[in-house]
Design a protein around this motif. Structure first.
Motif, PDB file in Angstrom:
ATOM      1  N   UNK A 237      35.652  56.003  68.187  1.00 28.54           N
ATOM      2  CA  UNK A 237      36.189  54.780  67.603  1.00 28.54           C
ATOM      3  C   UNK A 237      35.062  53.757  67.486  1.00 28.54           C
ATOM      4  N   UNK A 238      35.073  52.991  66.429  1.00 33.18           N
ATOM      5  CA  UNK A 238      34.040  51.978  66.258  1.00 33.18           C
ATOM      6  C   UNK A 238      34.256  50.848  67.269  1.00 33.18           C
ATOM      7  N   UNK A 239      33.324  50.657  68.200  1.00 36.65           N
ATOM      8  CA  UNK A 239      33.486  49.559  69.166  1.00 36.65           C
ATOM      9  C   UNK A 239      33.418  48.195  68.461  1.00 36.65           C
TER      10      UNK A 239
ATOM     11  N   UNK B 231      26.682  56.445  58.824  1.00 39.20           N
ATOM     12  CA  UNK B 231      26.724  56.419  60.287  1.00 39.20           C
ATOM     13  C   UNK B 231      26.207  55.069  60.762  1.00 39.20           C
ATOM     14  N   UNK B 232      26.780  54.573  61.849  1.00 43.89           N
ATOM     15  CA  UNK B 232      26.492  53.205  62.313  1.00 43.89           C
ATOM     16  C   UNK B 232      25.908  53.311  63.719  1.00 43.89           C
ATOM     17  N   UNK B 233      24.700  52.793  63.894  1.00 51.00           N
ATOM     18  CA  UNK B 233      23.971  52.982  65.148  1.00 51.00           C
ATOM     19  C   UNK B 233      23.716  51.643  65.831  1.00 51.00           C
ATOM     20  N   UNK B 234      24.313  51.444  66.997  1.00 48.07           N
ATOM     21  CA  UNK B 234      24.075  50.203  67.745  1.00 48.07           C
ATOM     22  C   UNK B 234      22.946  50.407  68.734  1.00 48.07           C
ATOM     23  N   UNK B 235      22.167  49.369  68.921  1.00 39.81           N
ATOM     24  CA  UNK B 235      21.004  49.424  69.815  1.00 39.81           C
ATOM     25  C   UNK B 235      21.426  49.689  71.268  1.00 39.81           C
ATOM     26  N   UNK B 236      22.686  49.402  71.610  1.00 39.67           N
ATOM     27  CA  UNK B 236      23.163  49.682  72.969  1.00 39.67           C
ATOM     28  C   UNK B 236      23.468  51.172  73.167  1.00 39.67           C
TER      29      UNK B 236
ATOM     30  N   UNK C 167      28.523  55.658  65.623  1.00 45.85           N
ATOM     31  CA  UNK C 167      29.807  56.110  65.105  1.00 45.85           C
ATOM     32  C   UNK C 167      29.539  56.731  63.743  1.00 45.85           C
ATOM     33  N   UNK C 168      29.866  58.027  63.636  1.00 46.20           N
ATOM     34  CA  UNK C 168      29.647  58.757  62.385  1.00 46.20           C
ATOM     35  C   UNK C 168      30.722  58.408  61.357  1.00 46.20           C
TER      36      UNK C 168
END
Ligand SMILES: Nc1nc2c(c(=O)[nH]1)N[C@H]1C(S)=C(S)[C@@H](COP(=O)(O)O)O[C@H]1N2
Ligand SMILES: [Mo]
Length: 221
Positions: A41-43, A88-93, A97-98
């Motif tokens: 799930x997208x945080x 795809x979404x990549x957070x530095x933490x 999320x694909x």
């Protein structure tokens, strides 16, 4: 001589043509950038302020080094050609999320409207929660860079940055400013909220550019 917007745009298009259609498939092989793990799930991750702005009241100012400053309302946003892009979404933490399905207006449409002046090399996003983030103008030319108004087929909820957020899938997610209020085109870099606190200007997840120091000056020129 600084490159003009049209030269930058053509250079990007040439780069993309030379990569060909295989680029997404190639990425799928090594899909997860270094140091990341996937989440289903997208945080929701932000400063904790979720400004409630009705679409009727929403405005986006675009200014700085452009030939035509504009203030867009919802009708103007809707009048642009609409597009969808899965990325795809990549957070530095470290979460990724694909397959986020974003809809909205390709940044290229906005750039073609305002026409960044020669010498415009950087962009600063300002959001309704007071958040800011900086990036290179060229980042907006990349495929999938959107003014996003929907996610997974639904109007973008406030918690994910509605009515309109920036979405730049090639960069760590903190560059994708939610609740977007203003875009400035600049000759010199102006640091945003996290960048002032030591985070990277260029923020490429594949190069693990999390903190300042890894970037090359004059990036992508
Ligand atoms: N306006 C605004 N945009 C923001 C932030 C913020 O605090 N305020 N946080 C950023 C960070 S660190 C991340 S990871 C993503 C998270 O987007 P999401 O909450 O839609 O997953 O939004 C980015 N955009
Ligand atoms: Mo983030």
């Amino acid at each position: 001589m600084p490159k003009s917007y049209l030269e930058r745009k053509e250079a990007w298009a040439a780069k993309m043509r030379s990569r060909g259609e295989g680029s997404r498939a190639e990425r799928a092989e090594g899909r997860l950038p270094p140091g990341q793990h996937t989440v289903e799930k997208l945080p929701v991750l932000d400063l904790g302020i979720h400004p409630e702005i009705a679409r009727d009241d929403w405005r986006l100012e675009v200014g700085g080094l452009v030939e035509e400053e504009v203030e867009l309302d919802w009708a103007a946003m809707s009048a642009f050609p609409q597009t969808e892009d899965v990325s795809d979404f990549h957070c530095v933490t470290t979460w990724s999320r694909y397959d986020c399905r974003w809809g909205g207006v390709a940044f290229g449409e906005l750039l073609d409207r305002v026409r960044p002046a020669d010498g415009a090399r950087f962009v600063l996003f300002t959001s309704f929660d007071g958040y800011t983030t900086n990036l290179a103008l060229d980042a907006l030319l990349a495929p999938g860079a959107l003014l996003a108004t929907s996610l997974d087929g639904e109007p973008l909820p406030v918690r994910y940055g509605g009515p309109v957020r920036a979405l730049i899938p090639q960069l760590y997610a903190w560059k994708s400013a939610k609740f977007l209020k203003r875009i400035d085109f600049l000759a010199e870099q102006e640091l945003g909220y996290w960048e002032k606190r030591g985070y990277s200007d260029t923020a490429d997840p594949w190069l693990e550019e999390r903190f300042r120091g890894a970037e090359v000056p004059g990036w992508r020129d």
